[in-house]
Design a protein around this motif. Structure first.
Motif, PDB file in Angstrom:
ATOM      1  N   THR A 152      68.561  55.007  32.552  1.00  0.00           N
ATOM      2  CA  THR A 152      67.291  55.705  32.456  1.00  0.00           C
ATOM      3  C   THR A 152      66.352  55.471  33.440  1.00  0.00           C
ATOM      4  N   ALA A 153      66.545  54.149  33.982  1.00  0.00           N
ATOM      5  CA  ALA A 153      65.818  53.610  35.168  1.00  0.00           C
ATOM      6  C   ALA A 153      66.255  54.447  36.464  1.00  0.00           C
ATOM      7  N   TYR A 154      67.449  54.779  36.640  1.00  0.00           N
ATOM      8  CA  TYR A 154      68.048  55.462  37.970  1.00  0.00           C
ATOM      9  C   TYR A 154      67.155  56.862  37.686  1.00  0.00           C
ATOM     10  N   LEU A 155      67.403  57.628  36.402  1.00  0.00           N
ATOM     11  CA  LEU A 155      67.082  59.010  36.402  1.00  0.00           C
ATOM     12  C   LEU A 155      65.308  59.065  36.489  1.00  0.00           C
ATOM     13  N   SER A 156      64.785  58.266  36.186  1.00  0.00           N
ATOM     14  CA  SER A 156      63.244  57.938  36.230  1.00  0.00           C
ATOM     15  C   SER A 156      63.097  57.806  37.472  1.00  0.00           C
ATOM     16  N   PHE A 157      63.579  56.703  38.553  1.00  0.00           N
ATOM     17  CA  PHE A 157      63.487  56.575  39.933  1.00  0.00           C
ATOM     18  C   PHE A 157      63.579  57.827  40.711  1.00  0.00           C
ATOM     19  N   TYR A 158      64.657  58.632  40.350  1.00  0.00           N
ATOM     20  CA  TYR A 158      65.248  59.820  41.240  1.00  0.00           C
ATOM     21  C   TYR A 158      63.921  60.833  40.830  1.00  0.00           C
ATOM     22  N   CYS A 159      63.610  60.837  39.625  1.00  0.00           N
ATOM     23  CA  CYS A 159      62.614  61.941  39.406  1.00  0.00           C
ATOM     24  C   CYS A 159      61.169  61.664  39.992  1.00  0.00           C
ATOM     25  N   MET A 160      60.929  60.284  40.066  1.00  0.00           N
ATOM     26  CA  MET A 160      59.691  60.174  40.984  1.00  0.00           C
ATOM     27  C   MET A 160      59.740  60.421  42.427  1.00  0.00           C
ATOM     28  N   MET A 161      61.093  60.308  43.102  1.00  0.00           N
ATOM     29  CA  MET A 161      61.127  60.792  44.294  1.00  0.00           C
ATOM     30  C   MET A 161      61.743  62.140  44.727  1.00  0.00           C
ATOM     31  N   PHE A 162      61.742  62.897  43.535  1.00  0.00           N
ATOM     32  CA  PHE A 162      62.056  64.419  43.491  1.00  0.00           C
ATOM     33  C   PHE A 162      61.584  65.113  44.741  1.00  0.00           C
ATOM     34  N   LYS A 163      62.374  65.724  45.468  1.00  0.00           N
ATOM     35  CA  LYS A 163      62.464  66.443  46.813  1.00  0.00           C
ATOM     36  C   LYS A 163      61.403  67.763  46.567  1.00  0.00           C
ATOM     37  N   ARG A 164      61.506  68.549  45.509  1.00  0.00           N
ATOM     38  CA  ARG A 164      60.925  69.669  45.484  1.00  0.00           C
ATOM     39  C   ARG A 164      59.458  69.449  44.837  1.00  0.00           C
ATOM     40  N   LYS A 165      58.603  69.721  45.675  1.00  0.00           N
ATOM     41  CA  LYS A 165      57.113  69.101  45.265  1.00  0.00           C
ATOM     42  C   LYS A 165      56.740  69.953  44.040  1.00  0.00           C
ATOM     43  N   GLU A 166      57.283  70.821  43.528  1.00  0.00           N
ATOM     44  CA  GLU A 166      56.714  71.472  42.259  1.00  0.00           C
ATOM     45  C   GLU A 166      57.012  70.625  41.097  1.00  0.00           C
ATOM     46  N   TYR A 167      57.855  69.832  41.211  1.00  0.00           N
ATOM     47  CA  TYR A 167      58.540  68.859  40.231  1.00  0.00           C
ATOM     48  C   TYR A 167      58.094  67.349  40.402  1.00  0.00           C
ATOM     49  N   ALA A 168      57.733  67.010  41.616  1.00  0.00           N
ATOM     50  CA  ALA A 168      57.487  65.503  41.954  1.00  0.00           C
ATOM     51  C   ALA A 168      56.690  65.060  40.873  1.00  0.00           C
ATOM     52  N   LEU A 169      56.583  63.743  40.571  1.00  0.00           N
ATOM     53  CA  LEU A 169      55.826  63.219  39.768  1.00  0.00           C
ATOM     54  C   LEU A 169      54.897  61.969  40.365  1.00  0.00           C
ATOM     55  N   VAL A 170      55.065  61.810  41.691  1.00  0.00           N
ATOM     56  CA  VAL A 170      54.235  60.781  42.461  1.00  0.00           C
ATOM     57  C   VAL A 170      52.971  61.289  43.387  1.00  0.00           C
ATOM     58  N   GLU A 171      53.217  62.606  43.785  1.00  0.00           N
ATOM     59  CA  GLU A 171      52.096  63.114  44.454  1.00  0.00           C
ATOM     60  C   GLU A 171      51.050  63.552  43.492  1.00  0.00           C
ATOM     61  N   LEU A 172      49.981  62.836  43.630  1.00  0.00           N
ATOM     62  CA  LEU A 172      48.894  63.347  42.936  1.00  0.00           C
ATOM     63  C   LEU A 172      48.035  64.349  43.443  1.00  0.00           C
ATOM     64  N   SER A 173      48.040  65.589  42.813  1.00  0.00           N
ATOM     65  CA  SER A 173      47.410  66.765  43.356  1.00  0.00           C
ATOM     66  C   SER A 173      46.975  67.754  41.985  1.00  0.00           C
TER      67      SER A 173
END
Length: 144
Positions: A69-90
């Protein structure tokens, strides 16, 4: 472990929906290897840990699920496609409509996975009531 299994199932639906199956494959490999290693250490008491037997198997599997779960969560935060990224606040990130499709797929998938595992846990509890031999036969036949 059901909470982590539920969260992982939602992430799995997300990654399948966004065609990130390599991530899922790598995550499965990491989870299986960590499950084997932690179970071996905790069941047999290696590296100074006490031998916990069945409890060690449960704890080792839980640790592997948490790592997954931690790995998938971390990878989701660093997701390369900006439309799904969870860390870039926009504005898109804050817009809930962009995540409706992901939640529409992920939540039912996670609930199904949770309920399936929960029902198997109840079944295993019933079978354990008969004898250890019955449980061993069920475990062998389950994976055939």
């Amino acid at each position: 472990g059901f909470l982590f299994a539920f969260i992982t199932a939602m992430f799995r639906a997300f990654y399948v929906g966004t065609t990130q199956t390599k991530t899922l494959t790598f995550n499965s490999i990491v989870m299986v290897i960590s499950n084997i290693v932690f179970n071996w250490i905790l069941i047999f008491g290696k590296f100074g840990f006490p031998a916990l037997y069945v409890s060690g198997a449960a704890i080792g599997t839980l640790v592997a699920n948490v790592l997954s779960t931690a790995y998938l969560s971390f990878y989701c935060m660093m997701f390369k496609r900006k439309e799904y990224a969870l860390v870039e606040l926009s504005r898109e990130w804050l817009d809930a409509k962009s995540y409706q499709e992901i939640l529409r797929l992920g939540i039912p998938c996670g609930l199904e996975y949770f309920l399936w595992n929960f029902s198997n846990l109840i079944l295993i509890r019933f079978i354990n009531g008969f004898s250890y031999q019955s449980m061993a036969i069920y475990s062998i036949l389950k994976y055939m």
